[in-house]
Every structure is written in C-alpha cells, then in structure tokens.
Write a protein that holds these residues in place. Structure first.
Motif, PDB file in Angstrom:
ATOM      1  N   GLY A  70     -47.443  58.959   8.595  1.00  0.00           N
ATOM      2  CA  GLY A  70     -48.116  59.004   9.878  1.00  0.00           C
ATOM      3  C   GLY A  70     -47.462  58.055  10.862  1.00  0.00           C
ATOM      4  O   GLY A  70     -46.781  57.103  10.470  1.00  0.00           O
ATOM      5  N   VAL A  71     -47.666  58.318  12.159  1.00  0.00           N
ATOM      6  CA  VAL A  71     -47.088  57.469  13.194  1.00  0.00           C
ATOM      7  C   VAL A  71     -47.907  57.573  14.475  1.00  0.00           C
ATOM      8  O   VAL A  71     -48.394  58.652  14.824  1.00  0.00           O
ATOM      9  CB  VAL A  71     -45.607  57.853  13.464  1.00  0.00           C
ATOM     10  CG1 VAL A  71     -45.500  59.302  13.918  1.00  0.00           C
ATOM     11  CG2 VAL A  71     -44.975  56.923  14.483  1.00  0.00           C
ATOM     12  N   VAL A  72     -48.059  56.446  15.151  1.00  0.00           N
ATOM     13  CA  VAL A  72     -48.660  56.386  16.479  1.00  0.00           C
ATOM     14  C   VAL A  72     -47.827  55.395  17.286  1.00  0.00           C
ATOM     15  O   VAL A  72     -47.557  54.283  16.819  1.00  0.00           O
ATOM     16  CB  VAL A  72     -50.127  55.914  16.443  1.00  0.00           C
ATOM     17  CG1 VAL A  72     -50.664  55.758  17.860  1.00  0.00           C
ATOM     18  CG2 VAL A  72     -50.984  56.895  15.659  1.00  0.00           C
ATOM     19  N   GLY A  73     -47.397  55.797  18.481  1.00  0.00           N
ATOM     20  CA  GLY A  73     -46.623  54.879  19.294  1.00  0.00           C
ATOM     21  C   GLY A  73     -45.909  55.587  20.413  1.00  0.00           C
ATOM     22  O   GLY A  73     -46.064  56.794  20.619  1.00  0.00           O
ATOM     23  N   ILE A 130     -44.912  59.561  21.023  1.00  0.00           N
ATOM     24  CA  ILE A 130     -44.573  60.193  19.743  1.00  0.00           C
ATOM     25  C   ILE A 130     -45.724  61.099  19.315  1.00  0.00           C
ATOM     26  O   ILE A 130     -46.879  60.685  19.305  1.00  0.00           O
ATOM     27  CB  ILE A 130     -44.315  59.139  18.658  1.00  0.00           C
ATOM     28  CG1 ILE A 130     -43.175  58.204  19.060  1.00  0.00           C
ATOM     29  CG2 ILE A 130     -43.984  59.827  17.327  1.00  0.00           C
ATOM     30  CD1 ILE A 130     -43.000  57.027  18.115  1.00  0.00           C
ATOM     31  N   ILE A 131     -45.402  62.345  18.951  1.00  0.00           N
ATOM     32  CA  ILE A 131     -46.411  63.274  18.450  1.00  0.00           C
ATOM     33  C   ILE A 131     -46.348  63.333  16.922  1.00  0.00           C
ATOM     34  O   ILE A 131     -47.350  63.135  16.239  1.00  0.00           O
ATOM     35  CB  ILE A 131     -46.226  64.677  19.059  1.00  0.00           C
ATOM     36  CG1 ILE A 131     -46.386  64.618  20.583  1.00  0.00           C
ATOM     37  CG2 ILE A 131     -47.220  65.661  18.453  1.00  0.00           C
ATOM     38  CD1 ILE A 131     -46.109  65.930  21.272  1.00  0.00           C
ATOM     39  N   THR A 132     -45.165  63.601  16.393  1.00  0.00           N
ATOM     40  CA  THR A 132     -45.006  63.638  14.938  1.00  0.00           C
ATOM     41  C   THR A 132     -43.661  63.038  14.552  1.00  0.00           C
ATOM     42  O   THR A 132     -42.707  63.015  15.344  1.00  0.00           O
ATOM     43  CB  THR A 132     -45.066  65.085  14.378  1.00  0.00           C
ATOM     44  OG1 THR A 132     -43.992  65.855  14.935  1.00  0.00           O
ATOM     45  CG2 THR A 132     -46.385  65.746  14.696  1.00  0.00           C
ATOM     46  N   LEU A 133     -43.594  62.582  13.319  1.00  0.00           N
ATOM     47  CA  LEU A 133     -42.344  62.124  12.717  1.00  0.00           C
ATOM     48  C   LEU A 133     -42.435  62.463  11.240  1.00  0.00           C
ATOM     49  O   LEU A 133     -43.231  61.863  10.506  1.00  0.00           O
ATOM     50  CB  LEU A 133     -42.152  60.621  12.925  1.00  0.00           C
ATOM     51  CG  LEU A 133     -40.832  60.035  12.411  1.00  0.00           C
ATOM     52  CD1 LEU A 133     -39.657  60.592  13.197  1.00  0.00           C
ATOM     53  CD2 LEU A 133     -40.844  58.513  12.506  1.00  0.00           C
ATOM     54  N   ASN A 134     -41.658  63.443  10.809  1.00  0.00           N
ATOM     55  CA  ASN A 134     -41.743  63.943   9.438  1.00  0.00           C
ATOM     56  C   ASN A 134     -40.377  63.888   8.764  1.00  0.00           C
ATOM     57  O   ASN A 134     -39.359  64.141   9.401  1.00  0.00           O
ATOM     58  CB  ASN A 134     -42.236  65.394   9.416  1.00  0.00           C
ATOM     59  CG  ASN A 134     -43.633  65.528   9.976  1.00  0.00           C
ATOM     60  OD1 ASN A 134     -44.533  64.816   9.564  1.00  0.00           O
ATOM     61  ND2 ASN A 134     -43.806  66.436  10.922  1.00  0.00           N
ATOM     62  N   GLY A 135     -40.399  63.594   7.452  1.00  0.00           N
ATOM     63  CA  GLY A 135     -39.152  63.629   6.708  1.00  0.00           C
ATOM     64  C   GLY A 135     -39.095  62.544   5.654  1.00  0.00           C
ATOM     65  O   GLY A 135     -40.113  61.973   5.259  1.00  0.00           O
ATOM     66  N   HIS A 193     -37.504  64.409  11.363  1.00  0.00           N
ATOM     67  CA  HIS A 193     -37.651  65.259  12.537  1.00  0.00           C
ATOM     68  C   HIS A 193     -38.724  64.661  13.438  1.00  0.00           C
ATOM     69  O   HIS A 193     -39.837  64.368  12.994  1.00  0.00           O
ATOM     70  CB  HIS A 193     -38.022  66.684  12.130  1.00  0.00           C
ATOM     71  CG  HIS A 193     -36.894  67.408  11.475  1.00  0.00           C
ATOM     72  ND1 HIS A 193     -37.017  68.689  10.984  1.00  0.00           N
ATOM     73  CD2 HIS A 193     -35.616  67.040  11.223  1.00  0.00           C
ATOM     74  CE1 HIS A 193     -35.866  69.076  10.469  1.00  0.00           C
ATOM     75  NE2 HIS A 193     -35.002  68.083  10.590  1.00  0.00           N
ATOM     76  N   LEU A 194     -38.390  64.502  14.711  1.00  0.00           N
ATOM     77  CA  LEU A 194     -39.244  63.864  15.697  1.00  0.00           C
ATOM     78  C   LEU A 194     -39.728  64.881  16.719  1.00  0.00           C
ATOM     79  O   LEU A 194     -38.950  65.711  17.183  1.00  0.00           O
ATOM     80  CB  LEU A 194     -38.449  62.763  16.412  1.00  0.00           C
ATOM     81  CG  LEU A 194     -39.072  62.130  17.658  1.00  0.00           C
ATOM     82  CD1 LEU A 194     -40.226  61.211  17.268  1.00  0.00           C
ATOM     83  CD2 LEU A 194     -38.001  61.346  18.435  1.00  0.00           C
ATOM     84  N   SER A 195     -41.004  64.829  17.074  1.00  0.00           N
ATOM     85  CA  SER A 195     -41.490  65.560  18.246  1.00  0.00           C
ATOM     86  C   SER A 195     -42.188  64.557  19.158  1.00  0.00           C
ATOM     87  O   SER A 195     -42.810  63.600  18.687  1.00  0.00           O
ATOM     88  CB  SER A 195     -42.436  66.698  17.865  1.00  0.00           C
ATOM     89  OG  SER A 195     -43.645  66.218  17.336  1.00  0.00           O
ATOM     90  N   LEU A 196     -42.062  64.759  20.472  1.00  0.00           N
ATOM     91  CA  LEU A 196     -42.581  63.807  21.440  1.00  0.00           C
ATOM     92  C   LEU A 196     -42.954  64.518  22.728  1.00  0.00           C
ATOM     93  O   LEU A 196     -42.523  65.645  22.979  1.00  0.00           O
ATOM     94  CB  LEU A 196     -41.541  62.725  21.737  1.00  0.00           C
ATOM     95  CG  LEU A 196     -40.243  63.210  22.394  1.00  0.00           C
ATOM     96  CD1 LEU A 196     -39.712  62.183  23.368  1.00  0.00           C
ATOM     97  CD2 LEU A 196     -39.174  63.492  21.322  1.00  0.00           C
ATOM     98  N   SER A 197     -43.736  63.832  23.540  1.00  0.00           N
ATOM     99  CA  SER A 197     -44.152  64.366  24.825  1.00  0.00           C
ATOM    100  C   SER A 197     -43.661  63.447  25.932  1.00  0.00           C
ATOM    101  O   SER A 197     -43.735  62.225  25.812  1.00  0.00           O
ATOM    102  CB  SER A 197     -45.680  64.466  24.879  1.00  0.00           C
ATOM    103  OG  SER A 197     -46.115  64.822  26.174  1.00  0.00           O
ATOM    104  N   ASP A 198     -43.136  64.061  27.016  1.00  0.00           N
ATOM    105  CA  ASP A 198     -42.729  63.255  28.166  1.00  0.00           C
ATOM    106  C   ASP A 198     -43.912  63.082  29.116  1.00  0.00           C
ATOM    107  O   ASP A 198     -45.038  63.519  28.830  1.00  0.00           O
ATOM    108  CB  ASP A 198     -41.513  63.870  28.864  1.00  0.00           C
ATOM    109  CG  ASP A 198     -41.778  65.263  29.432  1.00  0.00           C
ATOM    110  OD1 ASP A 198     -42.953  65.623  29.602  1.00  0.00           O
ATOM    111  OD2 ASP A 198     -40.788  65.982  29.703  1.00  0.00           O
ATOM    112  N   SER A 199     -43.685  62.457  30.269  1.00  0.00           N
ATOM    113  CA  SER A 199     -44.773  62.142  31.199  1.00  0.00           C
ATOM    114  C   SER A 199     -45.393  63.391  31.840  1.00  0.00           C
ATOM    115  O   SER A 199     -46.485  63.333  32.399  1.00  0.00           O
ATOM    116  CB  SER A 199     -44.270  61.205  32.294  1.00  0.00           C
ATOM    117  OG  SER A 199     -43.187  61.783  32.993  1.00  0.00           O
ATOM    118  N   ALA A 200     -44.693  64.537  31.745  1.00  0.00           N
ATOM    119  CA  ALA A 200     -45.231  65.796  32.261  1.00  0.00           C
ATOM    120  C   ALA A 200     -45.903  66.621  31.169  1.00  0.00           C
ATOM    121  O   ALA A 200     -46.225  67.792  31.374  1.00  0.00           O
ATOM    122  CB  ALA A 200     -44.116  66.615  32.912  1.00  0.00           C
ATOM    123  N   CYS A 201     -46.089  65.992  29.993  1.00  0.00           N
ATOM    124  CA  CYS A 201     -46.696  66.651  28.829  1.00  0.00           C
ATOM    125  C   CYS A 201     -45.831  67.795  28.296  1.00  0.00           C
ATOM    126  O   CYS A 201     -46.331  68.698  27.618  1.00  0.00           O
ATOM    127  CB  CYS A 201     -48.101  67.163  29.141  1.00  0.00           C
ATOM    128  SG  CYS A 201     -49.322  65.829  29.166  1.00  0.00           S
TER     129      CYS A 201
END
Length: 201
Positions: A33-36, A60-65, A75-83
C-alpha cells in the motif's frame, strides 16, 4: 511474510529508496500500500522510446510490484492537478513532494541466514544523484541487463562528501566494480558496448 512500514521524506527517490530497503533487509517482497504525493514522476509508458516525466503536485494512486536487493519492478499510477491519471513502469528520478507512507511486505526466510559472504555481494556499486538524468540512464542500463548492483543515493551533504573523498569526483553517477572506480555513465556505456558489462551478471 512480515510487514514493514516506511515513511519517505521530501526529495526521496521512490525507486531508489525501496531498493535500498530491500538491500538493508536482504529480503524480497511486495508493495502492499502507499499514500503520498510526488514533485516529479518518471515512468515508462508502453511503446515509448524513453520515460515520460511529469512535474508538479502529483498524487500517488497505486504502486504495485516487487522489490529485491538487486532489482525493483513496480508500476505506478498517479493523478496530476487536473485529475488526469497517468501510469507506467516506475523509473528512477521519481521524487517525493511532501511525504509518502508505504507498507512493504517482506518474505520471511525459511532457514536461518548464514553470515554474509563478501564474495557473494554484487560486484557493481553505483552512487546516484536523485533526479539526475545520467544516474537514471545508468540505473536503467544495469537493470535492463540484469546486472546485480548496490545503489547508494546521494541525498545529503555527508554522503556527497564521502563519495567525493573516495572518488575525487563531483559528478554522478559514480560506478565502482569490485570496489574500484571505473567512472561515470560514459565509462559504463563503453563497457556495455564492448561486452564487458554482461560478464558481471
């Protein structure tokens, strides 16, 4: 399996920090799990010739591996300031903004570990500067060739001074083989071109 909570400080390189933990624990495992958030994200998208790099306030949305002392595959997924959501294979140079809390699951050893044998340690040691493109390229080269290596992150004045005294160089990356300095990215690339690097697997 045991759970290890991690709190990464601002400016920490996400990939290098996780590989460092695996090396310190001498264990392989998974990110549970990750939050940040991030100030900079570097990730490899499918079919692209080089990493995509974003900067800003990135959540950060997810970080798996998986993580191990010699490699990190995440593998990283993330959201920018425009979602808008982005994602791909995590690359070095992904930097924490305000902080990141992670939970890593490390695999228990079924047998007691023998005392560490220096002859079994990776022959390649590399000192890298977070956010440095040449450090990122050097790490990618070692990873793509499956060359076992130890990573040292230059994230404070003390570590910079220690490697400066050791190598008498002010630039990074700094690559050592069997404890001897060979140089930086250019020298590592020349070893790859000549086929010498592959002999270190």
């Amino acid at each position: 399996m045991r759970s290890l909570p991690l709190k990464l400080a601002p400016g920490s390189d996400l990939l290098i920090s996780l590989q460092k933990i695996a090396q310190e624990q001498n264990s392989s495992g998974f990110v549970l799990g990750v939050v940040g958030n991030l100030s900079r994200a570097a990730f490899q998208c499918p079919g692209q010739s080089g990493p995509t790099v974003l900067e800003g306030n990135l959540e950060i949305i997810t970080l798996n591996g998986t993580v191990s002392p010699n490699s990190v595959h995440l593998h990283l997924s993330l959201s920018d300031s425009a979602c808008q959501v982005w994602g791909g294979h995590l690359e070095p140079g992904t930097l924490v903004l305000k902080g990141a809390d992670l939970l890593v699951g490390l695999l228990d050893q079924s047998l007691p570990q023998e005392p560490s044998d220096p002859s079994q340690a990776p022959r390649v040691e590399i000192a890298v500067l977070p956010g440095c493109p040449w450090s990122t390229r050097a790490l990618r080269m070692l990873g793509s060739l499956s060359i076992p290596h130890t990573v040292k992150s230059i994230d404070n004045d003390a570590s910079f001074k220690a490697f400066n005294q050791r190598s008498e160089l002010n630039t990074f990356p700094q690559v050592f083989i069997d404890g001897e300095l060979i140089g930086g990215y250019d020298e590592l690339s020349k070893m790859h071109a000549s086929g010498q690097l592959e002999t270190l697997r």
